[in-house]
Design a protein around this motif. Structure first.
Motif, PDB file in Angstrom:
ATOM      1  N   ALA A   1       0.803  -1.229   0.000  1.00 38.56           N
ATOM      2  CA  ALA A   1       0.000   0.000   0.000  1.00 38.56           C
ATOM      3  C   ALA A   1       0.832   1.273   0.000  1.00 38.56           C
ATOM      4  O   ALA A   1       0.274   2.364  -0.104  1.00 38.56           O
ATOM      5  CB  ALA A   1      -0.923   0.009   1.224  1.00 38.56           C
TER       6      ALA A   1
ATOM      7  N   GLU B   1      -0.501   5.087  -0.239  1.00 36.51           N
ATOM      8  CA  GLU B   1      -1.221   5.617  -1.395  1.00 36.51           C
ATOM      9  C   GLU B   1      -2.638   5.995  -0.972  1.00 36.51           C
ATOM     10  O   GLU B   1      -3.321   5.236  -0.271  1.00 36.51           O
ATOM     11  CB  GLU B   1      -1.258   4.575  -2.514  1.00 36.51           C
ATOM     12  CG  GLU B   1       0.126   4.234  -3.062  1.00 36.51           C
ATOM     13  CD  GLU B   1       0.075   3.136  -4.103  1.00 36.51           C
ATOM     14  OE1 GLU B   1      -1.010   2.935  -4.698  1.00 36.51           O
ATOM     15  OE2 GLU B   1       1.103   2.463  -4.296  1.00 36.51           O
TER      16      GLU B   1
ATOM     17  N   GLU C   1      -5.569   6.188  -2.305  1.00 39.81           N
ATOM     18  CA  GLU C   1      -6.721   5.336  -2.617  1.00 39.81           C
ATOM     19  C   GLU C   1      -6.721   4.033  -1.804  1.00 39.81           C
ATOM     20  O   GLU C   1      -7.741   3.346  -1.717  1.00 39.81           O
ATOM     21  CB  GLU C   1      -6.763   5.013  -4.117  1.00 39.81           C
ATOM     22  CG  GLU C   1      -5.607   4.199  -4.647  1.00 39.81           C
ATOM     23  CD  GLU C   1      -4.400   5.055  -5.043  1.00 39.81           C
ATOM     24  OE1 GLU C   1      -3.510   4.525  -5.737  1.00 39.81           O
ATOM     25  OE2 GLU C   1      -4.366   6.250  -4.658  1.00 39.81           O
ATOM     26  N   LYS C   2      -5.598   3.705  -1.196  1.00 39.67           N
ATOM     27  CA  LYS C   2      -5.499   2.498  -0.380  1.00 39.67           C
ATOM     28  C   LYS C   2      -5.509   2.805   1.120  1.00 39.67           C
ATOM     29  O   LYS C   2      -5.510   1.884   1.947  1.00 39.67           O
ATOM     30  CB  LYS C   2      -4.220   1.725  -0.733  1.00 39.67           C
ATOM     31  CG  LYS C   2      -4.170   1.245  -2.180  1.00 39.67           C
ATOM     32  CD  LYS C   2      -2.845   0.535  -2.470  1.00 39.67           C
ATOM     33  CE  LYS C   2      -2.783   0.061  -3.919  1.00 39.67           C
ATOM     34  NZ  LYS C   2      -1.493  -0.616  -4.243  1.00 39.67           N
TER      35      LYS C   2
ATOM     36  N   HIS D   1      -8.549   1.413   3.598  1.00 42.12           N
ATOM     37  CA  HIS D   1      -8.508  -0.034   3.800  1.00 42.12           C
ATOM     38  C   HIS D   1      -7.302  -0.432   4.637  1.00 42.12           C
ATOM     39  O   HIS D   1      -7.410  -1.265   5.556  1.00 42.12           O
ATOM     40  CB  HIS D   1      -8.462  -0.761   2.460  1.00 42.12           C
ATOM     41  CG  HIS D   1      -8.226  -2.235   2.586  1.00 42.12           C
ATOM     42  ND1 HIS D   1      -9.199  -3.118   3.001  1.00 42.12           N
ATOM     43  CD2 HIS D   1      -7.096  -2.984   2.371  1.00 42.12           C
ATOM     44  CE1 HIS D   1      -8.701  -4.339   3.028  1.00 42.12           C
ATOM     45  NE2 HIS D   1      -7.435  -4.286   2.655  1.00 42.12           N
ATOM     46  N   GLN D   2      -6.156   0.174   4.344  1.00 41.96           N
ATOM     47  CA  GLN D   2      -4.919  -0.232   4.998  1.00 41.96           C
ATOM     48  C   GLN D   2      -4.809   0.280   6.432  1.00 41.96           C
ATOM     49  O   GLN D   2      -4.395  -0.442   7.334  1.00 41.96           O
ATOM     50  CB  GLN D   2      -3.715   0.293   4.194  1.00 41.96           C
ATOM     51  CG  GLN D   2      -2.353  -0.012   4.816  1.00 41.96           C
ATOM     52  CD  GLN D   2      -2.091  -1.508   4.909  1.00 41.96           C
ATOM     53  OE1 GLN D   2      -2.404  -2.255   3.989  1.00 41.96           O
ATOM     54  NE2 GLN D   2      -1.518  -1.949   6.028  1.00 41.96           N
TER      55      GLN D   2
END
Length: 277
Positions: free
Chosen positions: A155, A175, A177-178, A181-182
């Protein structure tokens, strides 16, 4: 007759004066019966954020601790390396009067472990929130890779930069966009998006730099383990907490537990703070 009245008046004044004197003595003499109890010590809580975050991630925790009567400092973490960051944190602690409880999130745990060494007379408790508790010679990255479960490597992205002496360095980001979630899967999407945009990068070298001190060996420690963490594997958190003999609580939360569950974090910090005498 006049002499008798004056004598009686003098005797009465003497009795009153003696009674007042006894009353004052009863209030002021240390340990006297009925003396007002001393108020409990209120240590200053110093919060140290970790990588990919900033001090605003503690906002919900700060509000709760302040309502409970604790002075709080949410310190800035340079995120350049354990030695540099610990030296900076020590300077913050050095300007605080009275006892201190140090709280570290994530890589911030590495920093407080190094910063508190030798400050046992001032730092009375260490609190690790989804954090690293490294031993001497261990690094944050090494502890992450010691156990399966982290997806951080998939990520992140790095940005190279040039130092004043011409040497090259690299900053690491998650990142955008991640990010949710991460890092913050249980944080509302709008809030997670703001966190992703404002994240502070960590120097890649900081995650590989080995710790030279482990203050949890000499200072009582507390730990909040996050079981849904994708940054620091839960197995790693449990291993480090057990090794440090930390008073450990587990919670089903992401790595961003201070944002998603500030009440739970504040309770752990208060449990540590109440032990300070």
């Amino acid at each position: 007759m006049r002499t008798t009245l004056l004598s009686r008046r003098s005797s009465l004044l003497g009795v009153v004066a003696a009674a007042v004197g006894l009353s004052v003595a009863a209030v002021t003499l240390p340990g006297a019966a009925g003396a007002a109890p001393r108020p409990p010590v209120r240590p200053t809580i110093v919060l140290e954020h970790g990588a990919f975050a900033d001090a605003s991630g503690w906002d919900g925790v700060v509000r709760r601790l302040e309502r409970a009567g604790y002075p709080v400092v949410a310190a800035a973490n340079p995120l350049r390396g354990p030695a540099t960051d610990a030296a900076y944190l020590r300077s913050v602690v050095g300007h605080i009067d009275g006892p201190v409880v140090l709280v570290g999130h994530s890589y911030g745990g590495t920093v407080i472990s190094q910063a508190a060494q030798g400050l046992e007379d001032k730092v009375k408790a260490l609190v690790y929130i989804a954090a690293f508790l490294p031993d001497t010679g261990e690094s944050s990255l090494g502890l992450t890779n010691k156990f399966p479960g982290s997806t951080l490597g998939d990520a992140i992205t790095s940005v190279n930069y040039t130092l004043p002496d011409g040497a090259q360095g690299a900053d690491v980001y998650i990142e955008q966009e991640k990010f949710r979630h991460q890092f913050a899967a249980d944080v509302p999407a709008d809030k997670a998006r703001l966190m992703a945009a404002g994240q502070r990068p960590v120097a890649a070298a900081a995650l590989e730099e080995k710790s030279t001190k482990a203050a949890w060996k000499t200072i009582p420690s507390w730990s909040l383990v996050t079981t849904e963490d994708l940054n620091i594997p839960v197995a790693a958190q449990r291993f480090m907490s057990a090794r440090a003999h930390a008073r450990t609580t587990e919670i089903d939360a992401s790595h961003a537990v201070a944002v998603s569950r500030p009440g739970a974090v504040a309770r752990v910090v208060e449990n540590a703070a109440r032990t300070v005498r």
